[in-house]
Write a protein that holds these residues in place. Structure first.
Motif, short mmCIF file in Angstrom:
data_model
loop_
_atom_site.label_atom_id
_atom_site.label_comp_id
_atom_site.label_asym_id
_atom_site.label_seq_id
_atom_site.Cartn_x
_atom_site.Cartn_y
_atom_site.Cartn_z
N UNK A 123 0.81 -1.23 0.02
CA UNK A 123 -0.13 0.03 0.05
C UNK A 123 1.02 1.33 -0.18
N UNK A 124 1.98 1.08 0.74
CA UNK A 124 2.89 2.35 0.75
C UNK A 124 3.70 2.65 -0.45
N UNK A 125 3.93 1.66 -1.33
CA UNK A 125 4.58 1.84 -2.65
C UNK A 125 3.49 2.36 -3.51
N UNK A 126 2.13 1.75 -3.50
CA UNK A 126 1.05 2.29 -4.38
C UNK A 126 0.94 3.82 -3.99
N UNK A 138 -7.73 -1.92 0.00
CA UNK A 138 -6.62 -3.39 0.11
C UNK A 138 -6.50 -3.87 1.59
N UNK A 139 -7.04 -2.96 2.40
CA UNK A 139 -6.77 -3.13 3.83
C UNK A 139 -8.14 -3.77 4.25
N UNK A 187 -14.48 7.68 -10.61
CA UNK A 187 -13.59 6.55 -10.15
C UNK A 187 -14.53 5.56 -9.80
N UNK A 188 -15.71 5.87 -9.20
CA UNK A 188 -16.50 4.75 -8.82
C UNK A 188 -17.11 3.81 -10.01
N UNK A 189 -17.19 4.46 -11.19
CA UNK A 189 -17.60 3.74 -12.24
C UNK A 189 -16.59 2.69 -12.93
N UNK A 190 -15.41 2.98 -12.34
CA UNK A 190 -14.06 2.29 -12.84
C UNK A 190 -13.62 0.92 -11.65
N UNK A 191 -14.08 1.26 -10.61
CA UNK A 191 -13.85 0.05 -9.63
C UNK A 191 -14.85 -0.27 -8.91
N UNK A 192 -14.97 -1.50 -8.54
CA UNK A 192 -16.05 -1.97 -7.58
C UNK A 192 -15.46 -2.03 -6.22
N UNK A 193 -16.47 -1.56 -5.30
CA UNK A 193 -16.25 -1.11 -3.90
C UNK A 193 -17.15 -1.86 -3.01
N UNK A 194 -16.79 -2.98 -2.33
CA UNK A 194 -17.95 -3.54 -1.43
C UNK A 194 -18.41 -2.78 -0.21
N UNK A 195 -17.54 -2.00 0.11
CA UNK A 195 -17.88 -1.21 1.39
C UNK A 195 -18.72 0.07 1.11
#
Ligand code: GDP
Ligand code: MN
Length: 380
Positions: free
Chosen positions: A233-236, A299-300, A327-335
């Protein structure tokens, strides 16, 4: 940025500090070959950004190349304090008479480099400082003049009685200071600094942290970064230009501005929750940054809810809202995600978010309370 032991040793060697030779192996067979080259009797040392490797089984003495191979097989792939070992240092085994501690770091209280030395080396210096503070000598360096020769002598004299050992160590301490300054370091440490039965002083362990703000003008040091041994996560975050610090809570926080990010974390705690991270996305509405921020936060596995807190000054809230929606249209977020926006063009921004189906707020209290409630609901 932390250096590996073998990298810090390269810096120390360049400054003239006596450091035994050593090479890196990534396979047991490679370790065996290096042990043969170094005369058979070697130490196999895990290269991870963590202290206490010895206690964790990451430093092993080998009497011959076959043993070095077996130790390398056990150490490579091992986890030490959550970090996987990808490399081992193979270095000749030294005969040790005494082990001392010599370190220099930037002390925030005095705003100056501060040396700490102790004849009780080889072990955790915090423990020595806590239990037997009389075994420690400290010295603050005035950075305008650097470390003066009599100061280096005064430190070395605290460690040994033998004039030859004091003389060698005075030189090493001066070289350590040079290496510390020339590397843009915030901490440089030799633990242990050993004496041998033949009366030599040597650094057999090395640790160095580089001030990230120094890296731009020291490309040769920046090139030592080993992303494979940093938390992903820190690298990203670094590559995306975000400031991110992982914490232990479950409310993911995505905020613009470091001060607001800290205030948000305080408020999460005030409402009985726990922040999962500090994250400052800066003054940008760029959807790429929002996507990167969400990827890092999600990722956490502890994250149960995600909270955006955006103050629009020069950055316009409607730009940020559009960035979030894209951004939301590009990735799936469960939370579940809750968003607070306030400032320039907030009415337009709230409409954009509501139209896209996101709960949007202007009150910081309300959004934090909701994010904490959602995180707790997910636990139940
Ligand atoms: P750390 O545990 O991560 O600090 O790793 P160190 O490199 O400091 O090694 C831990 C301990 O292993 C040292 O304090 C030494 O006692 C021992 N050790 C390391 N290298 C050698 C060596 O070359 N010879 C001997 N005899 N002991 C060593
Ligand atoms: Mn050590």
């Amino acid at each position: 940025m932390d250096l590996h032991e073998y990298q810090a040793k390269e810096r120390f060697r360049a400054a003239g500090i006596p450091v035994p030779p050593g090479e890196i192996a990534t396979t047991p067979a490679g370790a065996e070959k290096l042990a043969e080259d170094l005369g058979g009797k070697v130490v196999v040392k895990a290269q991870v950004h963590s202290g206490g490797r010895g206690k964790a089984g990451g430093v092993k003495l080998a009497a011959n190349p076959a043993e070095a191979k077996a130790h390398a097989a056990a150490i490579l792939g091992m986890e030490i304090k959550g970090l996987t070992v990808h490399k081992v240092l193979i270095t000749p085994a030294e005969d040790i008479d005494t082990e001392a501690y010599v370190g220099v770091l930037i002390d925030r209280a005095t705003q100056a480099p501060t040396f700490i030395v102790s004849a009780a080396g080889g072990i955790d210096i915090e423990t020595v400082a806590h239990e037997t503070p009389e075994k420690i000598r400290k010295l603050t360096v005035d950075p305008r003049y650097g470390l003066l020769p009599h100061q280096a002598y005064w430190l070395a004299d605290f460690l040994y009685d033998d004039p030859s050992l004091i003389k060698q160590t005075t030189k090493i301490i001066a070289q350590l200071y040079d290496s510390f300054v020339n590397s843009g370091s915030s901490m440089a440490e030799i633990n242990p600094l050993i004496t041998t039965p033949s009366g030599e002083v040597k650094a057999i362990d090395a640790k160095m942290s580089i001030d990230d703000n120094e890296l731009y003008r020291r490309p040769e040091v920046a090139a030592m970064r080993d992303s494979s041994s940093e938390p992903p996560a820190e690298t990203l975050a670094r590559e995306a230009g975000l400031s991110y610090v992982k914490l232990d809570g479950d409310v993911g926080c995505c905020v613009n501005g470091a001060g607001l990010a800290m205030a948000t974390m305080d408020l999460v705690k005030y409402y009985g929750g726990a922040p999962a991270n500090f994250l400052d996305i800066g003054g940008s509405s760029n959807p790429d940054k929002v996507v990167a921020a969400l990827e890092i936060i999600t990722a956490d596995p502890n994250v149960k809810s995600i909270l955006f807190n955006i103050f629009g000054g020069i950055t316009r809230c409607d730009d940020v809202a559009n960035g979030i929606v894209e951004a939301m249209s590009r990735i799936d977020i469960e939370q579940p995600i809750v968003i607070r926006l306030t400032g320039t063009n907030e009415e337009i921004a709230l409409k954009i978010l509501k139209d896209a189906g996101f709960p949007a707020y202007t009150s910081m209290d309300a959004v934090v309370e909701e994010a904490v409630k959602l995180a707790k609901g997910a636990e139940a």
